[in-house]
Motif scaffolding. Structure first.
Motif, mmCIF file in Angstrom:
data_model
loop_
_atom_site.group_PDB
_atom_site.id
_atom_site.type_symbol
_atom_site.label_atom_id
_atom_site.label_comp_id
_atom_site.label_asym_id
_atom_site.label_seq_id
_atom_site.Cartn_x
_atom_site.Cartn_y
_atom_site.Cartn_z
ATOM 1 N N LYS A 1 62.130 68.306 68.632
ATOM 2 C CA LYS A 1 60.887 67.573 68.887
ATOM 3 C C LYS A 1 60.174 68.005 70.159
ATOM 4 C CE LYS A 1 63.409 63.725 71.022
ATOM 5 N NZ LYS A 1 63.751 62.283 70.928
ATOM 6 N N PRO B 1 56.771 69.791 68.563
ATOM 7 C CA PRO B 1 56.368 68.390 68.454
ATOM 8 C C PRO B 1 55.240 68.190 67.446
ATOM 9 C CG PRO B 1 55.402 69.373 70.413
ATOM 10 C CD PRO B 1 56.309 70.415 69.820
ATOM 11 N N THR C 1 53.790 61.423 62.679
ATOM 12 C CA THR C 1 54.960 61.452 61.794
ATOM 13 C C THR C 1 54.850 60.325 60.761
ATOM 14 O OG1 THR C 1 56.226 60.047 63.322
ATOM 15 C CG2 THR C 1 56.453 62.429 63.583
ATOM 16 N N THR D 1 64.761 57.527 63.856
ATOM 17 C CA THR D 1 64.968 58.817 63.213
ATOM 18 C C THR D 1 65.356 58.598 61.756
ATOM 19 O OG1 THR D 1 67.273 58.808 63.956
ATOM 20 C CG2 THR D 1 65.675 60.009 65.321
#
Length: 234
Positions: free
Chosen positions: A6, A10, A14, A194
């Motif tokens: 990330k 990056p 998301t 996550t």
């Protein structure tokens, strides 16, 4: 496990959206099909706006290395699902993670510090596999725990409207159903959730090679629900 880099690659955003699994009950007398909600479902996640190319050749090499490691849809990778706009910050606005030393005031050998989340929410009662209602305890968080996201061991969840509120205890439905047991007292990752995923397509990481110009690319994933199923039946 393989983790999305990330810091090196990056994404600008998301988006993670639920893929509910509904079951049709056949047409009614009026000719309409009645759909029934099930406790199944999974996530569709996209990492958008990843800038690669230009004079930073390292980013493209990292991208290439990742897709070799994944080998198409069969590979597993943990991706970030940044949800700062719905995260339950106690202050009501974005808060960075906190850096702390050891209890004696010292740091690690390399000078780094512990990273502690700005949000503290724990599982009040053990949540077992396939459970779709849980009780959360708000330690340091916003007053409202409905509509938030959290992860535990890289399984991603989203809460629904409160079923019951008792002080700092919130009983809420979750999507999807619990993937693996979450013990009572477990800290939940609300700052930077996550999710364990597969590529949505075997060629999902195709990019143009041999270009000097910078390019913004996106990559699509689906939750690795098969991994959790295999773990449950093992």
């Amino acid at each position: 496990m393989l983790f999305w880099p990330k810091c090196t690659l990056p994404p600008r955003s998301t988006p993670a959206n639920p893929l509910p699994f509904t079951r049709g009950g056949g047409p009614t007398l009026g000719g309409f099909e009645r759909s029934t909600k099930t406790d199944k479902g999974s996530w569709a996640i996209e990492l958008q706006g990843i800038s690669i190319g230009g004079l930073d050749y390292g980013k493209k090499r990292t991208w290439n290395a990742l897709r070799v490691a994944l080998g198409g849809r069969a590979g597993l990778i943990v991706v970030p699902v940044w949800s700062w706009d719905t995260a339950p910050y106690a202050s009501g606005k974005f808060e960075r993670k906190i850096l702390l030393p050891h209890d004696d005031g010292t740091s690690f050998d390399d000078g780094s510090l512990y990273e502690q989340g700005a949000i503290d929410v724990v599982m009040e009662e053990t949540a077992t596999i396939s459970q779709n209602v849980v009780t959360l305890r708000r330690v340091k968080a916003a007053d409202d725990l409905a509509g938030i996201r959290f992860s535990y061991q890289h399984a991603l969840y989203e809460t629904g409207p409160a079923i019951d509120i008792d002080g700092n205890l919130w009983t809420v439905p979750v999507f999807p159903s619990i993937r693996a047991t979450i013990p009572a007292g477990a800290a939940l990752e609300c700052d930077e959730p996550t999710c364990l995923v597969h590529l949505a397509e075997d060629r999902g990481m195709d990019i143009a090679q041999g270009k000097r110009e910078r390019q913004d690319v996106s990559v699509s994933f689906v939750e690795a629900a098969d991994y959790w199923n295999d773990l449950a039946v093992a």
